[in-house]
Enzyme design. Structure first.
Site, PDB file in Angstrom:
ATOM      1  N   GLY A 186       0.402 -11.788   4.364  1.00 18.09           N
ATOM      2  CA  GLY A 186       1.523 -12.461   3.726  1.00 18.09           C
ATOM      3  C   GLY A 186       2.768 -11.598   3.754  1.00 18.09           C
ATOM      4  N   GLY A 195      -3.708 -12.111   4.671  1.00 19.61           N
ATOM      5  CA  GLY A 195      -3.553 -13.540   4.905  1.00 19.61           C
ATOM      6  C   GLY A 195      -3.899 -13.970   6.314  1.00 19.61           C
ATOM      7  N   GLU A 227      -5.664  -4.582   0.695  1.00 20.53           N
ATOM      8  CA  GLU A 227      -4.907  -4.857  -0.525  1.00 20.53           C
ATOM      9  C   GLU A 227      -4.936  -3.741  -1.564  1.00 20.53           C
ATOM     10  OE1 GLU A 227      -5.332  -8.630   1.575  1.00 20.53           O
ATOM     11  OE2 GLU A 227      -6.739  -7.023   1.098  1.00 20.53           O
ATOM     12  N   ASP A 283      -7.693 -11.438  -1.214  1.00 17.37           N
ATOM     13  CA  ASP A 283      -7.632 -12.846  -1.610  1.00 17.37           C
ATOM     14  C   ASP A 283      -7.878 -13.711  -0.387  1.00 17.37           C
ATOM     15  OD1 ASP A 283      -5.135 -12.347  -0.382  1.00 17.37           O
ATOM     16  OD2 ASP A 283      -4.062 -13.720  -1.714  1.00 17.37           O
TER      17      ASP A 283
END
Length: 363
Positions: free
Chosen positions: A75, A123, A146, A154
């Site tokens: 992301g 992502g 992350e 995620d």
């Protein structure tokens, strides 16, 4: 969205869509940012995939990245950082749509081919590893990094890593290590290995052949997975639900792989202590969940990280100021208390994740 709404010739678009025979091709088109995902990109991908699902002229869909650096670096974390500073709440909206996209990919009614060449991070894993035909190459460098920025995996990454053989997924999640194509296959994040210099040939074959036949023709055996060869110390050291115990085991392991274990301990201790403990708890909690349930848990955790100090500080140190010296709060694993970790998983009430596709998703 029709195909003509986002023509392949429009090189300014962040995602390019085109039809090649019976193949629908989606090209992430931010090569200068290694195709990092923006809100506009996930909106466009969700809309086009929804349209192609009901289009009899499209037999297979494929996602790839523009440029030669990778499929997707994750992301757009600079945008997330700016949103945290402004307090506009745009990141929560972005995650809502991104997670709908991840969910749709996992149950897509047609073969979904992901070319996981080059960097595939965060992502980028979400738009590829939930697909039905996942292709890695000799250039693949995959990871969920992350914890380096004070966050937790995620996009369904906690579920994927929790289902990896032994404790390999725990190692990958806590250290944020980059994984080779062979490692991705071992972890269950990919299905096929194709040499990077054959990807264009594969794409051409997919225009007329079934995904199964085309990929079978170009697949080959990868080199052995380094991660698989390290199963002994990884499974031994990470088989605990306590992060501090994992560090103790890594530092005291005296068998073959002892040096690698100590390097892993150093790596984990440099990450956000809060992120490490929340990530470990996420992996243990998610094992028996469905993907949609996992996404809902990750959404709860993600919103709590937006409120906590380490996520903002991690992005600042790694991407904004680039001083690589984050000041974590609390600064050590021992200071992150169980009740602090537990709060990350508390229900959100009316703010819970909504994975239902909206009218705007398929207008």
């Amino acid at each position: 969205m029709t195909d003509s709404a986002k023509p392949a010739a429009d090189n300014q678009a962040e995602v390019l869509f085109e039809r090649r025979g019976r193949l629908g091709v989606m090209t992430l088109n931010r090569p200068q940012a290694v195709n990092a995902l923006t809100a506009g990109m996930v909106d466009a991908l969700l809309e086009q995939l929804t349209a192609w699902a009901d289009d009899d002229g499209v037999a297979t869909v494929l996602v790839r990245g523009a440029g030669d650096r990778g499929l997707c670096a994750g992301g757009d974390i600079v945008a997330i950082y700016q949103d945290m500073l402004a307090g506009d709440g745009l990141t929560a909206d972005f995650w809502q749509v991104e997670y709908r996209l991840n969910s749709l990919i996992s149950r897509y009614p047609k073969p979904y081919v992901a070319l996981m060449d080059g960097l595939v991070l965060g992502g980028g894993v979400g738009i590829s590893a939930h697909g039905s035909v996942r292709v890695v190459t000799d250039r693949t460098r995959m990871g969920m990094p992350e914890t380096t920025i004070g966050f937790a995996p995620d996009v369904g990454g906690t579920l994927l890593l929790s289902r990896a053989p032994g404790e390999a997924g725990t190692h990958a999640a806590l250290t944020g290590a980059h994984l080779s194509g062979a490692d991705a296959l071992h972890l269950g994040l990919a299905d096929h290995f194709v040499s990077s210099d054959r990807l264009e040939d594969l794409l051409v074959a997919l225009e007329t052949e079934t995904a199964e036949a085309a990929v079978a023709h170009y697949s080959e055996a990868p080199r052995p997975s380094a991660l698989e060869q390290q199963r002994d110390w990884i499974d031994n050291c990470y088989a605990s639900d306590d992060a501090e115990e994992i560090i103790r085991r890594l530092r005291s392991f005296d068998g073959e792989g002892g040096e690698a274990a100590r390097i892993a301990a150093d790596t984990i201790e440099a990450k956000s202590p809060t992120a490490v403990k929340v990530t470990l708890a996420s992996l243990r909690r998610v094992k028996c969940l469905t993907l949609d349930e996992a996404l809902a848990q990750e959404y709860r955790v993600g919103l709590r990280f937006l409120e906590a100090p380490d996520f903002r500080e991690g992005i600042r140190a790694q991407v904004v100021d680039k001083d690589r010296t984050p000041r974590w709060r609390p600064p050590t694993l021992a200071e992150v208390l169980p009740q602090q970790v537990e709060r990350f998983f508390e229900p959100l009430g009316s703010k819970e994740l909504d994975l239902q596709l909206k009218e705007t998703d398929h207008a």
